[in-house]
Design an enzyme around this catalytic site. Structure first.
Site, PDB file in Angstrom:
ATOM      1  N   ALA A 296       0.831  -1.207   0.000  1.00 28.91           N
ATOM      2  CA  ALA A 296       0.000   0.000   0.000  1.00 28.91           C
ATOM      3  C   ALA A 296       0.867   1.260   0.000  1.00 28.91           C
ATOM      4  CB  ALA A 296      -0.930  -0.001   1.217  1.00 28.91           C
TER       5      ALA A 296
ATOM      6  N   CYS B 269       3.617 -12.146  -0.674  1.00 31.93           N
ATOM      7  CA  CYS B 269       2.850 -13.330  -1.061  1.00 31.93           C
ATOM      8  C   CYS B 269       3.730 -14.371  -1.735  1.00 31.93           C
ATOM      9  CB  CYS B 269       1.724 -12.948  -2.007  1.00 31.93           C
ATOM     10  SG  CYS B 269       0.617 -11.723  -1.294  1.00 31.93           S
TER      11      CYS B 269
END
Lengths: 434, 434
Positions: free
Chosen positions: A11, A42
């Site tokens: 973000a 991830c």
């Protein structure tokens, strides 16, 4: 005066990059407490697995590159300890103060259960940073552990279990709740369990963990333990500064990602967003949302007028090559949200049988009153991502089942049967709705 | 008095089966001129290829099974020569007459260019029926041809070229128009050509065929020729009976699939449907549409109130393992339909680079005035079907680009990058729209 961004991963960096695009002259400072920015969190399970050889492959940008190419002042090792909004400044651990005009809080979330007795043992791991992943990989190589316990059957827990099993370990997952992959749905959890067991991983649900012993957890012997539970947003500094939290415990924002403090924005795993199926705030910490919401926060902080409408809660996890995908709500979740759920569950081939189709499970959930779709899940080795994305798009569009049933989807034997499994599920759901 | 269905493949059988579900006592007669019903016409190229070993694998139902399980009177070898609506009867080639109360015309389409000089030579083939496919397969086995010419670069032409090449033949495709796979788009056709050439198949566009010689076509030597061009709807009998045709030449219907004659319905490759992007009638003969529209025709003929809203023109073809997928309109097509098209074309990885992503091309087309998406294409070896289906769903929902850009799609490294290629294309398109 500057735009200051706390957090330099998904973000935070999306916000900073977007703000730069909107305003080429704005002073932008990114404060990242860790040593690296912009890494693919991830991807960490695949580094543990060994598929990703070097941890560097997971790093998209170095701070230098961000500085040079985008004129963004990225400071790593910069841990923020306080925000003083009246003074418009953030305070670093070093004591230094960084003034801001606009602030973006992208402090992320943390996992692990640090208070758990035994959590500090040397064979106990989390998987949230590059360092943590490197430490786990080193442990695997040097100590050659034979048994692992993973605490938590969320996305990361299941992905790590897969990665460790592929390294030859015997793996047991202990999950406190009754369900896997955050889906309150018996059938879905049963499918996850079947796939794990088919590959030699045991999943124990309803298994509370009170402590970690040096040689095991809750009676399960293990040489190493991965804590993949207890995720919560990093909001303490924000809350102390008077930034309002939502019911979920994450930072409340409007659709410009602005908090209750004017000029202070929040995005990513520390912030709530709107759930488009209910219209209410939700906390679903995922990288896709962090990037999208971060982008909007950056644009708005730089003076543009953009909005982030929200999410429908889409996710997918690969468990030994099989995709487990969900969007919107399960029946139990839909009921808890005040819908009158009606469900169809079907199993159909991903392609024609004569073109090596494999079984695909599809679940569609609709609201009886409005006949709108409110959720779905897809499980299969072939095309699960594409199929869940169609359902997710239908949730965005607030589609009714009768509309969904008539979708003009691509057909050709190498890709799908003439009646795609999701359309067969829709036909079944039309029958259930009567 | 009965429901009579002319045609026993996709639309006809879907209609008959659906009518039976609606009304368990209705007398239903299906008249099929060929020897088999319910075969997967789209699977024929894979039978030619050899992947499908026995032609029987492509047959979903036998007439006997339909008779026994659904009490539907299926008559094969029943060629209809006329419809007399004033008498409510159809006339068979044998002279027999079959009375109807409701009629469904599902006479399909035909390809091939029977008037073309040389079209009747023994080494010239079409690929529309099981018999035709079996004849081609036999020719390949017995005559071992070394060179083939395929006339037409539509779906079947390209699929047959792929199948023949995999059988070791040198293959040249001759296409009259400037584009492949029915997409009026230079970039898309160039991508098809590249993929064909990479696998040793030549594509010549703008190549008119005036005649077939025993040893070649238009100067290209060949031992066999496949005619995969000249498709048109089988409407002669319907037109002679006073059933109205649309501008496309296919049968005009309303959204219940009823023709201008009350009680006479039409569906499948012989009929028009509504294009949902324009709201105007279109003729896009595809199996998916045939099945869906057939179902609605059957339901309405049996007395239910259902409607088929229309299509968005979605298709996908595999060319040597790469998916070529389109939906809605290309720039040129959009302009021809009266839109002011704005386009974004991007190339991005199907998955993160660290998870073996492969290049994927995405094109999105929007209308400048409304900012609505009006079309798109996806080309790639990984996930093309799922991605085009998301775009297709957005077309159904009449989504604007700013809405599409924020879609909450499933992300996990084994399936996609955090910014899916279609979202990157949407971001690009937002920039183009300004």
């Amino acid at each position: 005066m500057a735009l200051v961004v706390i957090g330099g991963v998904a973000a935070g960096l999306s916000a900073a990059a977007r703000a730069r695009r909107i305003d080429s002259r704005l002073e932008i400072v990114v404060l990242e407490r860790g040593p690296a920015i912009s890494y693919a969190a991830c991807g960490l399970p695949y580094f543990v697995e060994g598929r990703v050889r070097e941890v560097e492959e997971l790093i998209a940008y170095t701070p230098e590159r961000f500085r040079q190419e985008r004129k963004i002042d990225v400071r790593t090792g910069a841990r923020v300890t306080a925000i003083s909004h009246p003074r418009r400044e953030v305070v670093l651990e070093s004591g230094a103060k960084v003034p801001y005009e606009k602030l973006i809080v992208a402090t992320g979330a943390r996992g692990g259960i640090p208070d758990l007795p035994g959590a500090q043992l040397p064979n106990v791991f989390t998987l949230q940073t590059l360092d943590a992943a490197a430490r786990m990989r080193r442990f695997l190589r040097e100590r050659k552990p034979r048994r692992a316990v993973v605490v938590g059957a969320g996305y990361i827990g299941v992905e790590v279990a897969d990665a460790l099993r592929r390294n030859g370990l015997r793996v047991t997952i202990l999950e406190r709740s009754a369900h896997a992959l955050l889906r309150d749905d018996e059938g879905f959890t049963a499918a996850v369990r079947r796939q794990l067991e088919r590959h030699g991983v045991e999943l124990r649900t309803g298994a509370a963990v009170a402590a970690i012993e040096p040689d095991g957890v809750a009676g399960v012997p293990s040489d190493m333990v991965v804590l993949a539970a207890g995720f919560r947003p990093n909001v303490e500094i924000a809350a102390a500064a008077g930034i309002e939290l939502g019911a979920s415990g994450a930072i409340r924002t409007d659709d410009r990602m602005e908090t209750n403090l004017r000029g202070v924005f929040a995005a990513g795993d520390c912030a709530e967003v709107t759930h488009l199926v209910t219209g209410r705030p939700t906390w679903i910490p995922l990288g896709t949302t962090a990037n999208k919401a971060g982008r909007v926060a950056g644009a708005c902080a730089a003076g543009a007028r953009e909005r982030f409408p929200g999410v429908v809660g889409t996710s997918i996890v690969s468990v030994f090559g099989m995709g487990f995908a969900t969007t919107g709500f399960s029946v139990a979740q839909a009921r808890a949200e005040g819908f009158s759920p009606v469900v169809a569950r079907i199993e159909a081939n991903s392609r024609p049988r004569y073109y090596q189709g494999v079984k695909t499970m599809v679940e569609l959930v609709a609201d009886r009153t409005t006949r709108r779709l409110v959720g779905g899940s897809v499980v299969g080795e072939d095309g699960a991502a594409g199929r869940i994305n169609v359902i997710a798009t239908a949730l965005h569009a607030r589609m009714r089942v009768d509309e969904f049933e008539q979708l003009d989807l691509a057909y050709s034997p190498p890709f799908s049967p003439v009646w795609d499994p999701i359309l067969i599920a829709a036909q079944q759901l039309m029958k259930e709705l009567g």
